[in-house]
Motif scaffolding. Structure first.
Motif, PDB file in Angstrom:
ATOM      1  N   UNK A  26      -1.000 -34.741  -1.533  1.00 27.49           N
ATOM      2  CA  UNK A  26      -1.478 -33.485  -2.090  1.00 27.49           C
ATOM      3  C   UNK A  26      -1.293 -32.379  -1.054  1.00 27.49           C
ATOM      4  N   UNK A  27      -0.677 -31.292  -1.489  1.00 30.63           N
ATOM      5  CA  UNK A  27      -0.462 -30.138  -0.613  1.00 30.63           C
ATOM      6  C   UNK A  27      -1.210 -28.964  -1.242  1.00 30.63           C
ATOM      7  N   UNK A  28      -2.150 -28.383  -0.503  1.00 33.07           N
ATOM      8  CA  UNK A  28      -2.940 -27.300  -1.089  1.00 33.07           C
ATOM      9  C   UNK A  28      -2.218 -25.958  -1.006  1.00 33.07           C
ATOM     10  N   UNK A  29      -2.762 -24.951  -1.660  1.00 37.74           N
ATOM     11  CA  UNK A  29      -2.140 -23.622  -1.727  1.00 37.74           C
ATOM     12  C   UNK A  29      -1.968 -22.980  -0.364  1.00 37.74           C
ATOM     13  N   UNK A  30      -2.946 -23.181   0.481  1.00 35.75           N
ATOM     14  CA  UNK A  30      -2.877 -22.592   1.826  1.00 35.75           C
ATOM     15  C   UNK A  30      -1.682 -23.159   2.592  1.00 35.75           C
ATOM     16  N   UNK A  31      -1.458 -24.441   2.439  1.00 33.22           N
ATOM     17  CA  UNK A  31      -0.322 -25.082   3.097  1.00 33.22           C
ATOM     18  C   UNK A  31       0.996 -24.519   2.552  1.00 33.22           C
ATOM     19  N   UNK A  32       1.090 -24.362   1.211  1.00 34.79           N
ATOM     20  CA  UNK A  32       2.301 -23.793   0.610  1.00 34.79           C
ATOM     21  C   UNK A  32       2.526 -22.361   1.079  1.00 34.79           C
ATOM     22  N   UNK A  33       1.437 -21.612   1.254  1.00 33.27           N
ATOM     23  CA  UNK A  33       1.552 -20.252   1.760  1.00 33.27           C
ATOM     24  C   UNK A  33       2.117 -20.265   3.183  1.00 33.27           C
ATOM     25  N   UNK A  34       1.632 -21.208   3.991  1.00 32.92           N
ATOM     26  CA  UNK A  34       2.164 -21.348   5.345  1.00 32.92           C
ATOM     27  C   UNK A  34       3.639 -21.701   5.342  1.00 32.92           C
ATOM     28  N   UNK A  35       4.041 -22.562   4.416  1.00 32.82           N
ATOM     29  CA  UNK A  35       5.456 -22.917   4.290  1.00 32.82           C
ATOM     30  C   UNK A  35       6.278 -21.679   3.937  1.00 32.82           C
ATOM     31  N   UNK A  36       5.760 -20.852   3.031  1.00 37.13           N
ATOM     32  CA  UNK A  36       6.464 -19.623   2.656  1.00 37.13           C
ATOM     33  C   UNK A  36       6.602 -18.691   3.864  1.00 37.13           C
ATOM     34  N   UNK A  37       5.568 -18.602   4.676  1.00 36.44           N
ATOM     35  CA  UNK A  37       5.646 -17.774   5.885  1.00 36.44           C
ATOM     36  C   UNK A  37       6.688 -18.308   6.862  1.00 36.44           C
ATOM     37  N   UNK A  38       6.743 -19.620   7.002  1.00 34.83           N
ATOM     38  CA  UNK A  38       7.744 -20.224   7.889  1.00 34.83           C
ATOM     39  C   UNK A  38       9.148 -19.894   7.387  1.00 34.83           C
ATOM     40  N   UNK A  39       9.364 -20.030   6.089  1.00 37.26           N
ATOM     41  CA  UNK A  39      10.681 -19.717   5.518  1.00 37.26           C
ATOM     42  C   UNK A  39      11.038 -18.255   5.790  1.00 37.26           C
ATOM     43  N   UNK A  40      10.067 -17.356   5.623  1.00 39.34           N
ATOM     44  CA  UNK A  40      10.307 -15.939   5.905  1.00 39.34           C
ATOM     45  C   UNK A  40      10.659 -15.712   7.361  1.00 39.34           C
ATOM     46  N   UNK A  41       9.944 -16.381   8.266  1.00 39.45           N
ATOM     47  CA  UNK A  41      10.230 -16.237   9.690  1.00 39.45           C
ATOM     48  C   UNK A  41      11.601 -16.763  10.057  1.00 39.45           C
ATOM     49  N   UNK A  42      11.970 -17.896   9.487  1.00 40.99           N
ATOM     50  CA  UNK A  42      13.302 -18.462   9.757  1.00 40.99           C
ATOM     51  C   UNK A  42      14.383 -17.544   9.209  1.00 40.99           C
ATOM     52  N   UNK A  43      14.154 -16.951   8.039  1.00 39.14           N
ATOM     53  CA  UNK A  43      15.130 -16.025   7.474  1.00 39.14           C
ATOM     54  C   UNK A  43      15.316 -14.809   8.388  1.00 39.14           C
ATOM     55  N   UNK A  88      11.671 -27.803   9.936  1.00 40.67           N
ATOM     56  CA  UNK A  88      11.172 -29.177   9.822  1.00 40.67           C
ATOM     57  C   UNK A  88       9.847 -29.218   9.073  1.00 40.67           C
ATOM     58  N   UNK A  89       8.974 -28.239   9.300  1.00 37.34           N
ATOM     59  CA  UNK A  89       7.695 -28.199   8.594  1.00 37.34           C
ATOM     60  C   UNK A  89       7.910 -28.070   7.095  1.00 37.34           C
ATOM     61  N   UNK A  90       8.881 -27.271   6.726  1.00 40.79           N
ATOM     62  CA  UNK A  90       9.189 -27.069   5.311  1.00 40.79           C
ATOM     63  C   UNK A  90       9.716 -28.360   4.701  1.00 40.79           C
ATOM     64  N   UNK A  91      10.717 -28.947   5.352  1.00 38.68           N
ATOM     65  CA  UNK A  91      11.329 -30.165   4.823  1.00 38.68           C
ATOM     66  C   UNK A  91      10.339 -31.320   4.751  1.00 38.68           C
ATOM     67  N   UNK A  92       9.544 -31.487   5.790  1.00 36.59           N
ATOM     68  CA  UNK A  92       8.577 -32.585   5.800  1.00 36.59           C
ATOM     69  C   UNK A  92       7.493 -32.359   4.755  1.00 36.59           C
ATOM     70  N   UNK A  93       7.101 -31.110   4.539  1.00 39.13           N
ATOM     71  CA  UNK A  93       6.122 -30.827   3.483  1.00 39.13           C
ATOM     72  C   UNK A  93       6.680 -31.216   2.116  1.00 39.13           C
ATOM     73  N   UNK A  94       7.944 -30.897   1.874  1.00 43.87           N
ATOM     74  CA  UNK A  94       8.562 -31.266   0.601  1.00 43.87           C
ATOM     75  C   UNK A  94       8.641 -32.784   0.447  1.00 43.87           C
ATOM     76  N   UNK A  95       8.988 -33.475   1.507  1.00 44.37           N
ATOM     77  CA  UNK A  95       9.040 -34.942   1.458  1.00 44.37           C
ATOM     78  C   UNK A  95       7.644 -35.519   1.244  1.00 44.37           C
ATOM     79  N   UNK A  96       6.661 -34.973   1.947  1.00 44.92           N
ATOM     80  CA  UNK A  96       5.285 -35.453   1.788  1.00 44.92           C
ATOM     81  C   UNK A  96       4.837 -35.331   0.339  1.00 44.92           C
TER      82      UNK A  96
END
Length: 114
Positions: A91-108, A76-84
């Motif tokens: 505006x989504x900063x680099x740190x937020x995108x890095x967190x999204x990448x970590x979430x995707x890795x954890x879900x994988x 949900x964090x990933x999807x909502x970030x993309x919608x936002x």
């Protein structure tokens, strides 16, 4: 089938969150009372999506261990970030995108267990 249900629960929850955002945005320019706000179609769409998401979530919990299923809701964090970013033009900063990448890795990683 369990992962498909989990994805549906995520999508319904996200749609509910997006509809909530649209509901409050529509209220912003209207100094109206609660009766008018309760007539918002966005509010009712949000409630419907969140309610259906809850029912699907219950099906997920029948099929997956909660220790696996619940962390996967982090999608949900990933999807909502993309919608936002792309729908609400936030505006989504680099740190937020890095967190999204970590979430995707954890879900994988968790997805391999399910």
């Amino acid at each position: 089938m369990s992962l498909l249900l989990l994805l549906v629960a995520c999508l319904l929850t996200c749609m509910g969150q997006i509809a909530q955002k649209y509901a409050v945005e529509s209220w912003r320019d209207q100094p109206s009372g609660w009766a008018d706000k309760l007539r918002s179609p966005w509010l009712w769409l949000a409630l419907a999506c969140l309610g259906m998401g809850l029912l699907v979530w219950l099906l997920v919990l029948q099929r997956l261990e909660v220790g696996v299923a619940y962390p996967m809701l982090s999608l949900n964090f990933v999807l909502i970030t993309l919608v936002a970013r792309f729908v609400f033009h936030e505006t989504i900063d680099r740190r937020h995108w890095f967190g999204v990448a970590l979430v995707i890795g954890g879900v994988a990683l968790l997805g391999q267990h399910a």
